[in-house]
Scaffold this motif. Structure first.
Motif, PDB file in Angstrom:
ATOM      1  N   TYR A  15       0.842  -1.202   0.000  1.00 18.96           N
ATOM      2  CA  TYR A  15       0.000   0.000   0.000  1.00 18.96           C
ATOM      3  C   TYR A  15       0.876   1.251   0.000  1.00 18.96           C
ATOM      4  N   VAL A  16       1.917   1.251   0.809  1.00 18.45           N
ATOM      5  CA  VAL A  16       2.822   2.404   0.888  1.00 18.45           C
ATOM      6  C   VAL A  16       3.497   2.618  -0.462  1.00 18.45           C
ATOM      7  N   ARG A  17       4.000   1.552  -1.054  1.00 15.47           N
ATOM      8  CA  ARG A  17       4.706   1.651  -2.337  1.00 15.47           C
ATOM      9  C   ARG A  17       3.810   2.197  -3.440  1.00 15.47           C
ATOM     10  N   LEU A  18       2.535   1.883  -3.394  1.00 14.80           N
ATOM     11  CA  LEU A  18       1.595   2.301  -4.432  1.00 14.80           C
ATOM     12  C   LEU A  18       0.986   3.678  -4.181  1.00 14.80           C
ATOM     13  N   SER A  19       1.291   4.279  -3.037  1.00 15.58           N
ATOM     14  CA  SER A  19       0.704   5.562  -2.670  1.00 15.58           C
ATOM     15  C   SER A  19       1.639   6.716  -2.998  1.00 15.58           C
ATOM     16  N   THR A  20       1.063   7.818  -3.416  1.00 14.93           N
ATOM     17  CA  THR A  20       1.857   9.024  -3.644  1.00 14.93           C
ATOM     18  C   THR A  20       2.118   9.726  -2.329  1.00 14.93           C
ATOM     19  N   ILE A  21       1.089   9.837  -1.486  1.00 14.80           N
ATOM     20  CA  ILE A  21       1.201  10.504  -0.188  1.00 14.80           C
ATOM     21  C   ILE A  21       0.709   9.546   0.880  1.00 14.80           C
ATOM     22  N   ARG A  46       9.823   5.588   3.998  1.00 16.77           N
ATOM     23  CA  ARG A  46      10.517   5.984   2.763  1.00 16.77           C
ATOM     24  C   ARG A  46      11.196   4.786   2.118  1.00 16.77           C
ATOM     25  N   ASN A  47      11.760   3.897   2.918  1.00 17.00           N
ATOM     26  CA  ASN A  47      12.380   2.688   2.362  1.00 17.00           C
ATOM     27  C   ASN A  47      11.347   1.753   1.724  1.00 17.00           C
ATOM     28  N   LYS A  48      10.107   1.841   2.150  1.00 19.98           N
ATOM     29  CA  LYS A  48       9.031   1.042   1.549  1.00 19.98           C
ATOM     30  C   LYS A  48       8.470   1.719   0.303  1.00 19.98           C
ATOM     31  N   GLY A  49       8.953   2.916  -0.021  1.00 15.91           N
ATOM     32  CA  GLY A  49       8.543   3.564  -1.263  1.00 15.91           C
ATOM     33  C   GLY A  49       7.643   4.774  -1.138  1.00 15.91           C
ATOM     34  N   ALA A  50       7.384   5.242   0.085  1.00 16.16           N
ATOM     35  CA  ALA A  50       6.539   6.429   0.239  1.00 16.16           C
ATOM     36  C   ALA A  50       7.224   7.617  -0.432  1.00 16.16           C
ATOM     37  N   ARG A  51       6.533   8.260  -1.368  1.00 13.96           N
ATOM     38  CA  ARG A  51       7.108   9.423  -2.063  1.00 13.96           C
ATOM     39  C   ARG A  51       7.016  10.668  -1.205  1.00 13.96           C
ATOM     40  N   GLU A  52       5.878  10.825  -0.531  1.00 15.08           N
ATOM     41  CA  GLU A  52       5.698  11.916   0.424  1.00 15.08           C
ATOM     42  C   GLU A  52       5.077  11.313   1.671  1.00 15.08           C
ATOM     43  N   VAL A  64       7.158  16.483   7.230  1.00 17.50           N
ATOM     44  CA  VAL A  64       6.847  16.179   5.842  1.00 17.50           C
ATOM     45  C   VAL A  64       8.148  15.669   5.229  1.00 17.50           C
ATOM     46  N   ALA A  65       8.166  14.422   4.822  1.00 17.09           N
ATOM     47  CA  ALA A  65       9.371  13.814   4.266  1.00 17.09           C
ATOM     48  C   ALA A  65       9.175  13.551   2.776  1.00 17.09           C
ATOM     49  N   THR A  66      10.147  13.973   1.986  1.00 17.29           N
ATOM     50  CA  THR A  66      10.153  13.720   0.547  1.00 17.29           C
ATOM     51  C   THR A  66      11.546  13.218   0.176  1.00 17.29           C
ATOM     52  N   HIS A  67      11.770  12.969  -1.106  1.00 22.34           N
ATOM     53  CA  HIS A  67      13.102  12.550  -1.538  1.00 22.34           C
ATOM     54  C   HIS A  67      14.123  13.674  -1.336  1.00 22.34           C
ATOM     55  N   ASP A  68      13.654  14.932  -1.186  1.00 26.38           N
ATOM     56  CA  ASP A  68      14.552  16.067  -0.975  1.00 26.38           C
ATOM     57  C   ASP A  68      14.967  16.247   0.477  1.00 26.38           C
ATOM     58  N   GLY A  69      14.248  15.667   1.406  1.00 24.59           N
ATOM     59  CA  GLY A  69      14.577  15.832   2.806  1.00 24.59           C
ATOM     60  C   GLY A  69      13.349  15.797   3.684  1.00 24.59           C
ATOM     61  N   VAL A  70      13.536  16.239   4.921  1.00 23.94           N
ATOM     62  CA  VAL A  70      12.475  16.238   5.915  1.00 23.94           C
ATOM     63  C   VAL A  70      12.248  17.680   6.357  1.00 23.94           C
TER      64      VAL A  70
END
Length: 162
Positions: A15-21, A46-52, A64-70
């Motif tokens: 579910y996490v991997r398939l979710s955008t947020i 994030r390791n499971k694929g959460a983009r945001e 708020v965590a993204t690929h750019d940071g927290v």
């Protein structure tokens, strides 16, 4: 009633991997990840694929965590807290609306924090229009919505614990 047992849904990672947020409260994130700190929980998601990843922490604000940071988003209060029913759902809805409108994750987090703070100041979930939410946020002092800590890269996480 006996002790509470937490059981992780085996499909959660999918579910996490398939979710955008992905949004979770501090307690939900710690339970789902079996982490001992919010930073470990963020890393797990994030390791499971959460983009945001949105992690709400009540009076302690949100992350708020993204690929750019927290981004460490302070809690925004407009008056005395009365009832936090619906604040997490409101945070997520306000965040998604602002992301769809094109705001960056950090600014969407500030907006979401302000709207959730408004909701906490009434019994139940008060109706709030987009115009009222925008007025609420634009009327806030800059120090109320400035991030306490901003990260430019994922390796330097804020030291928040549970």
């Amino acid at each position: 009633i006996g002790p509470v047992t937490h059981v992780r849904n085996p499909a959660l990672a999918d579910y996490v991997r398939l979710s955008t947020i992905v949004k979770a409260s501090r307690e939900e994130a710690l339970s789902a990840s079996r982490a001992t700190s919010v930073l470990e929980a963020l890393d797990w998601f994030r390791n499971k694929g959460a983009r945001e990843m949105l992690l709400t922490m009540g009076r302690d604000g949100s992350l708020v965590a993204t690929h750019d940071g927290v981004y460490d988003i302070p809690a925004h209060r407009v008056s005395d807290e009365i009832d936090t029913t619906g604040c997490g759902d409101t945070y997520l809805a306000a965040y998604v609306v602002k992301r769809v409108e094109g705001l960056c994750p950090e600014e969407a987090g500030h907006f979401a924090s302000a709207v959730a703070g408004f909701v906490a100041c009434a019994h139940g979930v008060p109706p709030i229009t987009a115009g009222k939410a925008t007025k609420l946020v634009s009327g806030a002092r800059a120090t109320d919505i400035r991030p306490r800590l901003r990260r430019s890269h994922p390796g330097s996480n804020p030291e928040h614990s549970s």
